[in-house]
Design a protein around this motif. Structure first.
Motif, PDB file in Angstrom:
ATOM      1  N   TYR A  73       1.068  -1.692  -0.150  1.00 48.82           N
ATOM      2  CA  TYR A  73       0.196   0.352   0.043  1.00 48.82           C
ATOM      3  C   TYR A  73       1.055   1.664   0.098  1.00 48.82           C
ATOM      4  CZ  TYR A  73       1.035  -0.402   4.696  1.00 48.82           C
ATOM      5  OH  TYR A  73       1.299  -0.042   6.129  1.00 48.82           O
ATOM      6  N   GLY A  74      -0.269   2.289  -0.408  1.00 53.60           N
ATOM      7  CA  GLY A  74       1.204   3.562  -0.442  1.00 53.60           C
ATOM      8  C   GLY A  74       1.794   4.100  -1.395  1.00 53.60           C
ATOM      9  N   THR A  75       2.533   4.537  -1.393  1.00 52.29           N
ATOM     10  CA  THR A  75       4.261   4.462  -2.368  1.00 52.29           C
ATOM     11  C   THR A  75       4.706   3.422  -2.614  1.00 52.29           C
ATOM     12  OG1 THR A  75       5.448   5.472  -1.026  1.00 52.29           O
ATOM     13  CG2 THR A  75       4.082   6.747  -2.754  1.00 52.29           C
ATOM     14  N   GLY A  76       5.263   2.593  -1.335  1.00 51.85           N
ATOM     15  CA  GLY A  76       5.783   1.678  -1.005  1.00 51.85           C
ATOM     16  C   GLY A  76       7.687   1.906  -1.271  1.00 51.85           C
ATOM     17  N   TRP A  77       7.617   3.095  -0.859  1.00 52.95           N
ATOM     18  CA  TRP A  77       9.211   3.502  -0.775  1.00 52.95           C
ATOM     19  C   TRP A  77       8.877   4.663   0.610  1.00 52.95           C
ATOM     20  CZ3 TRP A  77       8.721   9.222  -1.569  1.00 52.95           C
ATOM     21  CH2 TRP A  77       8.166   9.440  -2.946  1.00 52.95           C
ATOM     22  N   LYS A  78      10.252   4.979   1.242  1.00 54.90           N
ATOM     23  CA  LYS A  78       9.987   6.153   2.266  1.00 54.90           C
ATOM     24  C   LYS A  78      10.953   6.633   1.474  1.00 54.90           C
ATOM     25  CE  LYS A  78       9.620   6.380   7.271  1.00 54.90           C
ATOM     26  NZ  LYS A  78       9.652   5.248   8.411  1.00 54.90           N
ATOM     27  N   CYS A  79      11.217   7.774   2.325  1.00 50.03           N
ATOM     28  CA  CYS A  79      12.545   9.238   2.256  1.00 50.03           C
ATOM     29  C   CYS A  79      14.167   8.905   2.872  1.00 50.03           C
ATOM     30  CB  CYS A  79      12.112  10.857   2.734  1.00 50.03           C
ATOM     31  SG  CYS A  79      10.777  11.134   1.310  1.00 50.03           S
ATOM     32  N   ASP A  80      14.718   8.713   3.026  1.00 49.20           N
ATOM     33  CA  ASP A  80      15.647   8.874   4.031  1.00 49.20           C
ATOM     34  C   ASP A  80      15.811  10.250   5.148  1.00 49.20           C
ATOM     35  OD1 ASP A  80      16.670   6.918   2.386  1.00 49.20           O
ATOM     36  OD2 ASP A  80      18.080   8.392   1.347  1.00 49.20           O
ATOM     37  N   ARG A  81      16.311   9.583   6.111  1.00 48.61           N
ATOM     38  CA  ARG A  81      16.657  10.635   7.145  1.00 48.61           C
ATOM     39  C   ARG A  81      16.737  11.924   6.907  1.00 48.61           C
ATOM     40  NH1 ARG A  81      19.495  12.412  11.371  1.00 48.61           N
ATOM     41  NH2 ARG A  81      18.613  12.752  13.529  1.00 48.61           N
ATOM     42  N   GLY A  82      16.368  12.467   6.790  1.00 54.36           N
ATOM     43  CA  GLY A  82      16.482  13.889   6.629  1.00 54.36           C
ATOM     44  C   GLY A  82      15.555  14.849   5.389  1.00 54.36           C
ATOM     45  N   TYR A  83      15.047  14.027   4.923  1.00 51.90           N
ATOM     46  CA  TYR A  83      14.423  14.082   3.413  1.00 51.90           C
ATOM     47  C   TYR A  83      12.603  14.191   3.696  1.00 51.90           C
ATOM     48  CZ  TYR A  83      18.828  13.988   1.234  1.00 51.90           C
ATOM     49  OH  TYR A  83      19.835  14.592   0.521  1.00 51.90           O
ATOM     50  N   GLU A  84      11.706  14.961   2.972  1.00 54.09           N
ATOM     51  CA  GLU A  84      10.929  14.575   2.982  1.00 54.09           C
ATOM     52  C   GLU A  84       9.931  14.667   1.596  1.00 54.09           C
ATOM     53  OE1 GLU A  84       9.139  18.332   5.269  1.00 54.09           O
ATOM     54  OE2 GLU A  84      10.028  19.632   3.027  1.00 54.09           O
ATOM     55  N   GLU A  85       8.489  13.906   2.446  1.00 53.33           N
ATOM     56  CA  GLU A  85       7.835  13.237   0.577  1.00 53.33           C
ATOM     57  C   GLU A  85       7.309  14.661   0.284  1.00 53.33           C
ATOM     58  OE1 GLU A  85       4.414  10.385  -0.340  1.00 53.33           O
ATOM     59  OE2 GLU A  85       5.734   9.973   1.176  1.00 53.33           O
ATOM     60  N   VAL A  86       7.124  14.476  -0.941  1.00 52.17           N
ATOM     61  CA  VAL A  86       6.765  15.828  -1.816  1.00 52.17           C
ATOM     62  C   VAL A  86       6.278  15.564  -2.196  1.00 52.17           C
ATOM     63  CG1 VAL A  86       6.868  18.176  -3.070  1.00 52.17           C
ATOM     64  CG2 VAL A  86       8.968  17.436  -1.393  1.00 52.17           C
TER      65      VAL A  86
END
Length: 256
Positions: A73-86
């Motif tokens: 579910y969702g995008t299937g990925w996650k941003c690294d530490r110090g980054y935010e999803e846009v």
């Protein structure tokens, strides 16, 4: 506001990842490319970074500075530490201003000690004499030493009258009268306790209350003349008629 909404969505996703089980990218039938047999039972699962569509394992479009989560579910990925999803398509570096650092979660920042947050910056806290840092991002970031109070950006000594003590309260009165004294304007006067009374440290009133069976009359405590078919109430300083009786001209008569 856009950064706040994006950050909230990321945090909600993290919470959801613990609230729901991981759904494997699994299928049945002939095993396609970029897949492997399930570790238990039959069927197969897609490799990390792939998602099942029909009978195939197709690669996820993972942006730079992100990693696959293995969830269906969702995008299937996650941003690294110090980054935010846009917008669910990219990961932007979280702008950390000077004199700040990333929080342990990696999804927000906070100011270093001695600085406080103003919008998207960290400004130096100007610490007056007789004050110390609180470590709180909100407000001035400092509070006065014991015995001092904030006034116009400085810490001024608290004028404590005789027979009083400091309350150490962050809000409200800076000092209170000792037991046996009552506050009158900016001083503490001795409480004159009449006969058949006792000291009462309530924040209001004369500083004393009548004993049970007595009532206040002209600054004194006089015995209550309890009529027949009446009783003292819980306070002990008033009375009421017994059940089945009603008040009439200061007496308790049979009710109707």
């Amino acid at each position: 506001m856009a950064r706040l909404i994006a950050r909230t969505a990321v945090i909600a996703g993290v919470i959801a990842s613990f609230a729901f089980p991981v759904l494997a990218q699994e299928g049945t039938g002939p095993m396609p490319e970029n897949a492997q047999p399930r570790s238990y039972g039959g069927g197969w699962v897609c490799d990390l970074g792939y998602r099942v569509q029909a009978a195939e394992c197709l690669p996820l479009d993972i942006p730079e500075h992100a990693y696959p989560t293995g969830r269906s579910y969702g995008t299937g990925w996650k941003c690294d530490r110090g980054y935010e999803e846009v917008n669910g398509i990219s990961c932007y570096r979280i702008p950390v201003p000077p004199n700040a650092f990333l929080r342990s979660s990696g999804y927000d920042w906070q100011c270093e000690r001695g600085f406080r947050r103003e919008d998207e910056t960290c400004v130096l806290i100007v610490l007056p004499e007789r004050a110390y840092l609180t470590g709180n991002d909100s407000g001035t970031g400092w509070t006065c030493d014991r015995g001092y109070e904030a006034a116009a950006g400085t810490c001024s000594p608290i004028a404590v009258p005789a027979n009083a003590y400091l309350t150490n309260a962050d809000y409200g009165a800076a000092w209170a009268c000792e037991r046996g004294f009552v506050r009158i304007d900016d001083r503490c006067d001795a409480v004159v306790v009449p006969s058949n009374a006792y000291l009462d440290e309530a924040s209001y009133g004369p500083g004393w209350s009548c004993e049970r069976g007595y009532e206040v009359l002209n600054g004194a405590c006089v015995a209550i003349d309890l009529p027949e078919n009446a009783y003292l109430d819980r306070s002990g300083n008033r009375w009421s008629c017994n059940q089945g009786f009603r008040l009439s001209d200061g007496t308790c008569i049979v009710g109707r």
